[in-house]
Design a protein around this motif. Structure first.
Motif, PDB file in Angstrom:
ATOM      1  N   ILE A   3      26.174  45.018  31.958  1.00 39.27           N
ATOM      2  CA  ILE A   3      26.745  43.721  32.351  1.00 39.27           C
ATOM      3  C   ILE A   3      27.177  42.944  31.105  1.00 39.27           C
TER       4      ILE A   3
ATOM      5  N   SER B 267      28.353  44.218  28.440  1.00 40.02           N
ATOM      6  CA  SER B 267      29.611  44.772  27.932  1.00 40.02           C
ATOM      7  C   SER B 267      30.799  44.269  28.756  1.00 40.02           C
ATOM      8  N   ILE B 268      30.616  44.082  30.071  1.00 36.81           N
ATOM      9  CA  ILE B 268      31.716  43.559  30.906  1.00 36.81           C
ATOM     10  C   ILE B 268      31.996  42.094  30.548  1.00 36.81           C
TER      11      ILE B 268
ATOM     12  N   VAL C 198      34.023  42.293  27.506  1.00 39.12           N
ATOM     13  CA  VAL C 198      35.395  42.767  27.769  1.00 39.12           C
ATOM     14  C   VAL C 198      36.293  41.591  28.154  1.00 39.12           C
ATOM     15  N   LEU C 199      35.728  40.630  28.907  1.00 36.61           N
ATOM     16  CA  LEU C 199      36.520  39.472  29.343  1.00 36.61           C
ATOM     17  C   LEU C 199      36.448  38.311  28.347  1.00 36.61           C
TER      18      LEU C 199
END
Lengths: 141, 121
Positions: B90, B92-93, B96-97
């Motif tokens: 989570i 890493s996501i 990413v954003l």
């Protein structure tokens, strides 16, 4: 000896957002069966969820439909195929949300397709008759 | 994967801090409940919120979109929104954003709470 290609695991949904729970269970079952590492499983789950959520919200727009999700382990990759009978809707075109802008200026739209492209190695789309066919692939590590 | 469960704990500092603990999955089906509960805190003039993601197993763009909305409200209200103990997937996501530029991430509850103690002091 020629390798036998196994038939994909398949799930059929009718286009209700509450069916996402069935999708999570389906992907997890595939993950356990194929001993996927947790990161690969998370990425496939995320991409499948985003694609199906977009079809329900933007393709079917609340109408009942038919969404078929197939996952297969192929040589060197996992392949996910999502077929639906909504009007033309191409999720293979990448979105470019402005990630450098301040939080107060950020738009929420387009994040799902952006994430699909971020976590998958390839995304392709075709239209066959009245069906959208979205295929995305994740390379085996 | 268990369904999403949300519990809220209020810490009575000089300026109250709400700890929202989320378990299970935050997706397009479950995020409205999450959104209603957190907005309820803002509606009652709460502006310092810790989102405990320690037992959150999954998040999609629907949950992340709600998170962006909360970060905006917290900033407008001159408060703080903190994410506590995200799992690596989570985390890493969120990276990413690019959300970690706007939302503080802590791995220890005591340290996160200390931020509000030091702000009040």
């Amino acid at each position: 000896m020629k390798k036998r290609r196994l038939s994909p695991d398949k799930l059929i949904l009718s286009g209700k957002i509450r069916e996402l729970d069935s999708l999570h269970k389906f992907v997890h079952k595939f993950g356990v069966k194929n001993t996927l590492d947790s990161k690969t499983l998370f990425d496939i789950e995320l991409a499948a969820d985003e694609a199906v959520t977009n079809i329900i919200r933007h393709g079917l727009k609340g109408k009942k439909g038919r969404i078929t999700i197939e996952i297969a382990k192929n040589p060197g990759k996992y392949t996910v195929k999502v077929t639906d009978n909504a009007p033309h809707f191409d999720q293979s075109i990448p979105t470019h949300p402005n990630l450098s802008s301040d939080i107060t200026e950020r738009a929420v739209g387009g994040l799902g397709i952006y994430l699909i492209h971020q976590v998958m190695d390839s995304v392709s789309y075709s239209r066959s008759g009245d069906k959208n066919i979205l295929v995305f692939e994740k390379k085996l590590k | 994967m268990p369904a999403c469960e949300i519990t809220i704990e209020k810490i009575d500092f000089e300026e109250p801090v709400h700890i929202v603990r989320i378990t299970g999955a935050l997706d397009a089906y479950s995020f409205p409940d999450f959104e209603v509960k957190v907005r309820g805190i803002f509606d009652k003039n709460g502006r310092n919120i810790i989102l405990d993601f320690g037992k959150l197993e999954y998040i999609s763009s629907a949950g992340l979109g709600a998170l962006m909305g909360f970060a905006k409200i917290a900033r407008q209200n001159k408060g703080d929104l903190i994410i506590l103990k995200p799992t690596p997937k989570i985390g890493s996501i969120i990276d990413v954003l690019g959300l970690s530029k706007f939302i503080k991430v802590f791995w220890d509850e005591k340290t996160a709470l200390n931020l509000f103690v030091s702000k009040a002091g």
